[in-house]
Design an enzyme around this catalytic site. Structure first.
Site, PDB file in Angstrom:
ATOM      1  N   ARG A 242       0.743  -1.392   0.049  1.00  0.00           N
ATOM      2  CA  ARG A 242       0.011  -0.021  -0.081  1.00  0.00           C
ATOM      3  C   ARG A 242       0.821   1.186   0.012  1.00  0.00           C
ATOM      4  O   ARG A 242       2.023   1.309   0.411  1.00  0.00           O
ATOM      5  CB  ARG A 242      -1.022   0.174   1.458  1.00  0.00           C
ATOM      6  CG  ARG A 242      -2.078  -0.828   0.965  1.00  0.00           C
ATOM      7  CD  ARG A 242      -3.064  -0.242   0.023  1.00  0.00           C
ATOM      8  NE  ARG A 242      -4.291  -1.002  -0.079  1.00  0.00           N
ATOM      9  CZ  ARG A 242      -4.614  -2.062  -0.817  1.00  0.00           C
ATOM     10  NH1 ARG A 242      -3.637  -2.526  -1.794  1.00  0.00           N
ATOM     11  NH2 ARG A 242      -5.737  -2.563  -0.852  1.00  0.00           N
ATOM     12  N   GLU A 271      -2.616   7.818  -3.876  1.00  0.00           N
ATOM     13  CA  GLU A 271      -3.261   7.398  -5.122  1.00  0.00           C
ATOM     14  C   GLU A 271      -4.719   7.802  -5.124  1.00  0.00           C
ATOM     15  O   GLU A 271      -5.359   8.014  -4.074  1.00  0.00           O
ATOM     16  CB  GLU A 271      -3.285   5.875  -4.512  1.00  0.00           C
ATOM     17  CG  GLU A 271      -3.426   5.077  -6.029  1.00  0.00           C
ATOM     18  CD  GLU A 271      -3.158   3.472  -5.392  1.00  0.00           C
ATOM     19  OE1 GLU A 271      -2.180   3.091  -4.735  1.00  0.00           O
ATOM     20  OE2 GLU A 271      -4.075   2.592  -5.835  1.00  0.00           O
ATOM     21  N   HIS A 289      -1.312   0.227  -9.917  1.00  0.00           N
ATOM     22  CA  HIS A 289      -1.946  -0.384  -9.053  1.00  0.00           C
ATOM     23  C   HIS A 289      -2.454  -1.817  -9.735  1.00  0.00           C
ATOM     24  O   HIS A 289      -3.756  -1.931  -9.939  1.00  0.00           O
ATOM     25  CB  HIS A 289      -2.961   0.140  -8.336  1.00  0.00           C
ATOM     26  CG  HIS A 289      -3.315  -0.676  -7.048  1.00  0.00           C
ATOM     27  ND1 HIS A 289      -3.815   0.141  -6.045  1.00  0.00           N
ATOM     28  CD2 HIS A 289      -3.347  -1.948  -6.803  1.00  0.00           C
ATOM     29  CE1 HIS A 289      -3.909  -0.810  -5.043  1.00  0.00           C
ATOM     30  NE2 HIS A 289      -3.766  -1.949  -5.575  1.00  0.00           N
TER      31      HIS A 289
HETATM   32  C1  DGY Z   1      -6.142  -5.550  -2.988  1.00  0.00           C
HETATM   33  O1  DGY Z   1      -6.812  -6.430  -3.571  1.00  0.00           O
HETATM   34  O2  DGY Z   1      -5.978  -5.194  -1.832  1.00  0.00           O
HETATM   35  C2  DGY Z   1      -5.689  -4.977  -4.363  1.00  0.00           C
HETATM   36  O3  DGY Z   1      -4.749  -3.870  -3.768  1.00  0.00           O
HETATM   37  C3  DGY Z   1      -6.649  -4.213  -5.066  1.00  0.00           C
HETATM   38  O4  DGY Z   1      -7.835  -3.830  -4.401  1.00  0.00           O
END
Ligand code: DGY
Length: 323
Positions: A242, A271, A289
């Protein structure tokens, strides 16, 4: 019996949308643009289940919607740091996620970033496309060898383990890791992974550092100016976890002044905004992402949401309940 009302906040793969339509009275956000606070609140007021994604911030404010009809948030994704879990609990709203089905694809993207950053493949592609390439020469665009180098993992959960497996068994890489909840000694051995007592030890000894921890208040800015200084100057940072696990401003500085050699990023602190400075740096690879973005995985994620939600309404325990 009347179908349950479901609101899906973004477009999902066609076959999953079709299945949703068979089971629920479903309303899909056809525009595929993030819903506003007011629209999310309206969804909670008007549906039995809301199915959000990482692009929806389900804050305490959103969850203060009255009257609350929604009984469950069936999140499309494994990470759920965009949902205020305490507030959901306080409102009696259950939350599920979609672990496991995206493990391999996310590890594949982490490997992609590691190889691309090390071998300067992003730069190379730009070089060819801009017609700057004049031909082969022994000193042209030399990168860093990956095979046999040491990989450091911060977090050895499902995705960290999948990364370790690829790196150790595919690229002969010794693996170091730090995780407050380490897997069994047997599993560590199978992955060629050695536990370090501290994050600092992983940073100091690794040629590549890949982040695989969840986003929590404790992991916010885990990688900051101080920690970048603890890495080798030749090291490369990979982030598919993240964005806010990394202090993006400190990362830009570290990439600029050579504190670390390069980075590969799939996620960003602000983001979907990407810091302007990152866009100007050659020693960083930037992806939008894409961790779980294979057709197979996105379909599996959608089906997993459906399984969780249908179990919940059938009075059974959903497999992936997080609140
Ligand atoms: C997750 O599954 O957490 C990915 O980052 C996309 O949502």
């Amino acid at each position: 019996m009347a179908k349950l009302k479901a609101i899906v906040t973004r477009r999902w793969p066609e076959e999953v949308e079709r299945k949703l339509g068979e089971i629920f009275d479903v309303q899909i956000n056809k525009d595929d643009k993030p819903l506003s606070v007011a629209e999310l609140q309206e969804a909670l007021r008007s549906a039995d289940v809301v199915m959000p994604t990482v692009s929806d911030r389900i804050t305490a404010e959103v969850l203060s919607a009255e009257p609350m009809r929604c009984k469950i948030l069936g999140n499309f994704g494994v990470g759920f740091n965009h949902i205020d879990i305490q507030a959901a609990r306080a409102r009696g709203v259950a939350v599920t996620n979609t672990p496991a089905v995206l493990t391999d694809c996310t590890a594949d993207i982490a490997m992609t970033l590691m190889l691309t950053a090390a071998r300067r493949a992003g730069e190379g592609e730009r070089h060819v496309r801009t017609k700057a390439w004049t031909g082969w020469r022994p000193t042209h665009m030399m990168g860093t060898k990956v095979t046999g180098k040491t990989l450091g993992l911060l977090g050895l959960g499902r995705i960290g383990k999948a990364m370790a497996k690829r790196a150790h068994h595919g690229f002969d890489m010794p693996v170091l890791f730090h995780d407050p909840y380490p897997p069994s000694a047997e599993e560590q051995k199978a992955l060629g992974a050695t536990r370090c007592e501290s994050i600092e030890e992983v940073l100091a000894k690794s040629d590549f550092v890949s982040l695989h921890c969840p986003a929590t208040p404790e992991t916010r800015h885990l990688m900051n100016a101080e920690r970048f200084k603890q890495m080798k100057r030749s090291a490369i940072l990979i982030n598919t976890a993240r964005g806010d696990v990394v202090d993006e401003k400190a990362l830009i500085q570290a990439l600029r002044d050579g504190t670390i050699a390069a980075a590969g990023l799939d996620v960003y602190e602000f983001e979907p905004k990407v810091s302007e400075e990152l866009l100007t740096l050659e020693n960083v690879v930037l992806l939008p992402h894409l961790g779980s973005a294979s057709r197979e995985t996105r379909v599996a994620m959608g089906m997993r949401v459906i399984d969780n939600v249908t179990a919940f309404f059938a009075g059974k325990a959903p497999g992936d309940r997080v609140a």
